[in-house]
Design an enzyme around this catalytic site. Structure first.
Site, PDB file in Angstrom:
ATOM      1  N   GLY A 201       0.779  -1.233   0.000  1.00 32.54           N
ATOM      2  CA  GLY A 201       0.000   0.000   0.000  1.00 32.54           C
ATOM      3  C   GLY A 201       0.808   1.278   0.000  1.00 32.54           C
ATOM      4  O   GLY A 201       0.377   2.285  -0.553  1.00 32.54           O
TER       5      GLY A 201
ATOM      6  N   GLU B 124       3.827   4.059   6.063  1.00 30.89           N
ATOM      7  CA  GLU B 124       2.546   3.363   5.953  1.00 30.89           C
ATOM      8  C   GLU B 124       1.580   4.137   5.063  1.00 30.89           C
ATOM      9  O   GLU B 124       1.660   5.364   4.976  1.00 30.89           O
ATOM     10  CB  GLU B 124       1.916   3.245   7.352  1.00 30.89           C
ATOM     11  CG  GLU B 124       2.186   1.943   8.065  1.00 30.89           C
ATOM     12  CD  GLU B 124       1.317   0.800   7.547  1.00 30.89           C
ATOM     13  OE1 GLU B 124       0.862   0.854   6.381  1.00 30.89           O
ATOM     14  OE2 GLU B 124       1.099  -0.151   8.295  1.00 30.89           O
ATOM     15  N   ASP B 125       0.629   3.410   4.477  1.00 31.08           N
ATOM     16  CA  ASP B 125      -0.413   4.096   3.704  1.00 31.08           C
ATOM     17  C   ASP B 125      -1.511   4.636   4.620  1.00 31.08           C
ATOM     18  O   ASP B 125      -1.952   5.767   4.483  1.00 31.08           O
ATOM     19  CB  ASP B 125      -1.004   3.173   2.622  1.00 31.08           C
ATOM     20  CG  ASP B 125      -1.537   1.847   3.166  1.00 31.08           C
ATOM     21  OD1 ASP B 125      -1.329   1.538   4.364  1.00 31.08           O
ATOM     22  OD2 ASP B 125      -2.149   1.103   2.385  1.00 31.08           O
TER      23      ASP B 125
ATOM     24  N   ASP C  61      -5.538   2.333  10.513  1.00 29.13           N
ATOM     25  CA  ASP C  61      -6.989   2.189  10.646  1.00 29.13           C
ATOM     26  C   ASP C  61      -7.284   1.659  12.057  1.00 29.13           C
ATOM     27  O   ASP C  61      -7.306   2.430  13.009  1.00 29.13           O
ATOM     28  CB  ASP C  61      -7.443   1.238   9.536  1.00 29.13           C
ATOM     29  CG  ASP C  61      -8.930   1.038   9.457  1.00 29.13           C
ATOM     30  OD1 ASP C  61      -9.671   1.991   9.721  1.00 29.13           O
ATOM     31  OD2 ASP C  61      -9.374  -0.078   9.122  1.00 29.13           O
TER      32      ASP C  61
ATOM     33  N   LYS D  52      -7.034   7.110  10.398  1.00 22.53           N
ATOM     34  CA  LYS D  52      -8.479   7.064  10.684  1.00 22.53           C
ATOM     35  C   LYS D  52      -8.663   6.895  12.182  1.00 22.53           C
ATOM     36  O   LYS D  52      -8.877   5.783  12.665  1.00 22.53           O
ATOM     37  CB  LYS D  52      -9.105   5.839  10.006  1.00 22.53           C
ATOM     38  CG  LYS D  52      -9.547   6.008   8.582  1.00 22.53           C
ATOM     39  CD  LYS D  52     -10.343   4.761   8.173  1.00 22.53           C
ATOM     40  CE  LYS D  52     -10.474   4.697   6.683  1.00 22.53           C
ATOM     41  NZ  LYS D  52     -11.015   3.395   6.236  1.00 22.53           N
TER      42      LYS D  52
ATOM     43  N   PHE E   4     -14.083   4.411   3.169  1.00 18.75           N
ATOM     44  CA  PHE E   4     -13.120   3.554   2.482  1.00 18.75           C
ATOM     45  C   PHE E   4     -12.571   4.312   1.278  1.00 18.75           C
ATOM     46  O   PHE E   4     -13.325   4.781   0.427  1.00 18.75           O
ATOM     47  CB  PHE E   4     -13.779   2.240   2.038  1.00 18.75           C
ATOM     48  CG  PHE E   4     -12.773   1.238   1.572  1.00 18.75           C
ATOM     49  CD1 PHE E   4     -12.055   0.467   2.488  1.00 18.75           C
ATOM     50  CD2 PHE E   4     -12.504   1.081   0.215  1.00 18.75           C
ATOM     51  CE1 PHE E   4     -11.105  -0.447   2.048  1.00 18.75           C
ATOM     52  CE2 PHE E   4     -11.557   0.172  -0.227  1.00 18.75           C
ATOM     53  CZ  PHE E   4     -10.856  -0.597   0.699  1.00 18.75           C
ATOM     54  N   VAL E   5     -11.253   4.429   1.218  1.00 10.71           N
ATOM     55  CA  VAL E   5     -10.618   5.185   0.142  1.00 10.71           C
ATOM     56  C   VAL E   5      -9.657   4.297  -0.646  1.00 10.71           C
ATOM     57  O   VAL E   5      -9.128   3.311  -0.115  1.00 10.71           O
ATOM     58  CB  VAL E   5      -9.878   6.433   0.680  1.00 10.71           C
ATOM     59  CG1 VAL E   5     -10.863   7.482   1.181  1.00 10.71           C
ATOM     60  CG2 VAL E   5      -8.882   6.056   1.779  1.00 10.71           C
TER      61      VAL E   5
ATOM     62  N   ASP F  12      -5.624   0.106  -2.229  1.00  9.51           N
ATOM     63  CA  ASP F  12      -6.298  -0.758  -3.209  1.00  9.51           C
ATOM     64  C   ASP F  12      -7.632  -1.300  -2.718  1.00  9.51           C
ATOM     65  O   ASP F  12      -7.976  -1.200  -1.542  1.00  9.51           O
ATOM     66  CB  ASP F  12      -5.406  -1.956  -3.534  1.00  9.51           C
ATOM     67  CG  ASP F  12      -5.388  -2.985  -2.394  1.00  9.51           C
ATOM     68  OD1 ASP F  12      -5.293  -2.576  -1.229  1.00  9.51           O
ATOM     69  OD2 ASP F  12      -5.496  -4.183  -2.690  1.00  9.51           O
TER      70      ASP F  12
HETATM   71  P1  5GP Z   1      -5.123  -1.578  10.357  1.00  9.28           P
HETATM   72  O1  5GP Z   1      -6.608  -1.799  10.555  1.00  9.28           O
HETATM   73  O2  5GP Z   1      -4.356  -2.770  10.801  1.00  9.28           O
HETATM   74  O3  5GP Z   1      -4.668  -0.301  10.980  1.00  9.28           O
HETATM   75  O4  5GP Z   1      -4.891  -1.409   8.810  1.00  9.28           O
HETATM   76  C1  5GP Z   1      -4.903  -2.550   8.003  1.00  9.28           C
HETATM   77  C2  5GP Z   1      -4.916  -2.244   6.556  1.00  9.28           C
HETATM   78  O5  5GP Z   1      -6.267  -2.033   6.182  1.00  9.28           O
HETATM   79  C3  5GP Z   1      -4.202  -1.029   6.016  1.00  9.28           C
HETATM   80  O6  5GP Z   1      -2.816  -1.165   5.865  1.00  9.28           O
HETATM   81  C4  5GP Z   1      -4.878  -0.925   4.657  1.00  9.28           C
HETATM   82  O7  5GP Z   1      -4.261  -1.806   3.754  1.00  9.28           O
HETATM   83  C5  5GP Z   1      -6.285  -1.400   4.967  1.00  9.28           C
HETATM   84  N1  5GP Z   1      -7.208  -0.263   5.030  1.00  9.28           N
HETATM   85  C6  5GP Z   1      -7.729   0.333   6.105  1.00  9.28           C
HETATM   86  N2  5GP Z   1      -8.553   1.341   5.739  1.00  9.28           N
HETATM   87  C7  5GP Z   1      -8.518   1.368   4.390  1.00  9.28           C
HETATM   88  C8  5GP Z   1      -9.133   2.196   3.390  1.00  9.28           C
HETATM   89  O8  5GP Z   1      -9.892   3.140   3.661  1.00  9.28           O
HETATM   90  N3  5GP Z   1      -8.844   1.894   2.104  1.00  9.28           N
HETATM   91  C9  5GP Z   1      -8.018   0.878   1.731  1.00  9.28           C
HETATM   92  N4  5GP Z   1      -7.811   0.696   0.411  1.00  9.28           N
HETATM   93  N5  5GP Z   1      -7.407   0.103   2.632  1.00  9.28           N
HETATM   94  C10 5GP Z   1      -7.660   0.341   3.946  1.00  9.28           C
END
Ligand code: 5GP
Length: 180
Positions: free
Chosen positions: A48, A103-104, A107, A135, A156-157, A163
């Site tokens: 990402g 990181e991208d 969440d 987020k 969700f983006v 992706d």
């Molecule tokens: P975490 O929930 O562990 O912080 O994030 C896990 C992963 O969920 C992120 O690295 C990303 O790949 C995916 N993710 C979370 N929110 C979004 C979103 O809004 N869009 C996309 N494309 N991926 C997301």
């Protein structure tokens, strides 16, 4: 107005390519000041963050080596809540180095916590994180990024590396994708 690039339409641009470029420049200055005179290893969290990392490292005015780490984050309910799998490790030795995770998005925070735990085991001097997106309302853990591009709501983006099933990463902007 919908925007298409050969993909199903994206109903709204959340951060334009120009807005991202401006913010990445600012982050580059902030991060360079933070790491002045230090040896940094920037770890792009694949897949990402690959576009963000490519742009950000070109804005860093510090002694930096670029490497990567690959994880797969499972959605809630698919395996066990917040489970994360390590798919590849960095190739460089991190011991004694200042590690900057790129990181991208942060969440729930499970992925970032998993990454930090793994990296601390390698004996780095410091571990910090820059995330393009954050987020906060979705957080389930204490995880935080030290540098943040943009705080966003619970939407969700996709695009600019983010992706849906491997698609949309190539969009030059971050766009909103409503759930189907
Ligand atoms: P975490 O929930 O562990 O912080 O994030 C896990 C992963 O969920 C992120 O690295 C990303 O790949 C995916 N993710 C979370 N929110 C979004 C979103 O809004 N869009 C996309 N494309 N991926 C997301």
């Amino acid at each position: 107005m919908g925007v298409t690039l050969g993909h199903p339409p994206i109903p709204a641009v959340v951060y334009s390519a120009e807005a991202i470029a401006t913010r990445v420049q600012q982050l580059g200055r902030e991060i360079s000041a933070h790491y002045r005179y230090k040896e940094v290893i920037a770890l792009a969290v694949m897949n990402g963050a690959m576009l963000f990392a490519a742009d950000l490292v070109r804005q860093l005015d510090v002694d930096v080596a670029l490497d990567s780490i690959t994880v797969r984050s499972y959605e809630q309910g698919t395996v066990s809540p917040g489970s994360v799998e390590l798919l590849s490790r960095p190739t460089r030795t991190l011991s004694g180095k200042h590690v900057l995770l790129i990181e991208d998005i942060v969440d729930t925070g499970h992925t970032l916590n998993f990454l930090k735990a793994i990296l601390w085991e390698t004996g780095p001097a410091t571990v910090s994180c820059v995330s393009l997106l954050n987020k906060p309302v979705r957080r389930q853990t204490e995880a935080y990024a030290d540098f943040i591009g943009f705080d966003i709501d619970d939407v969700f983006v996709v695009g600019y590396g983010l992706d849906l099933d491997g698609r949309y990463r190539n969009l030059p902007y971050v766009g909103w994708l409503p759930s189907l």
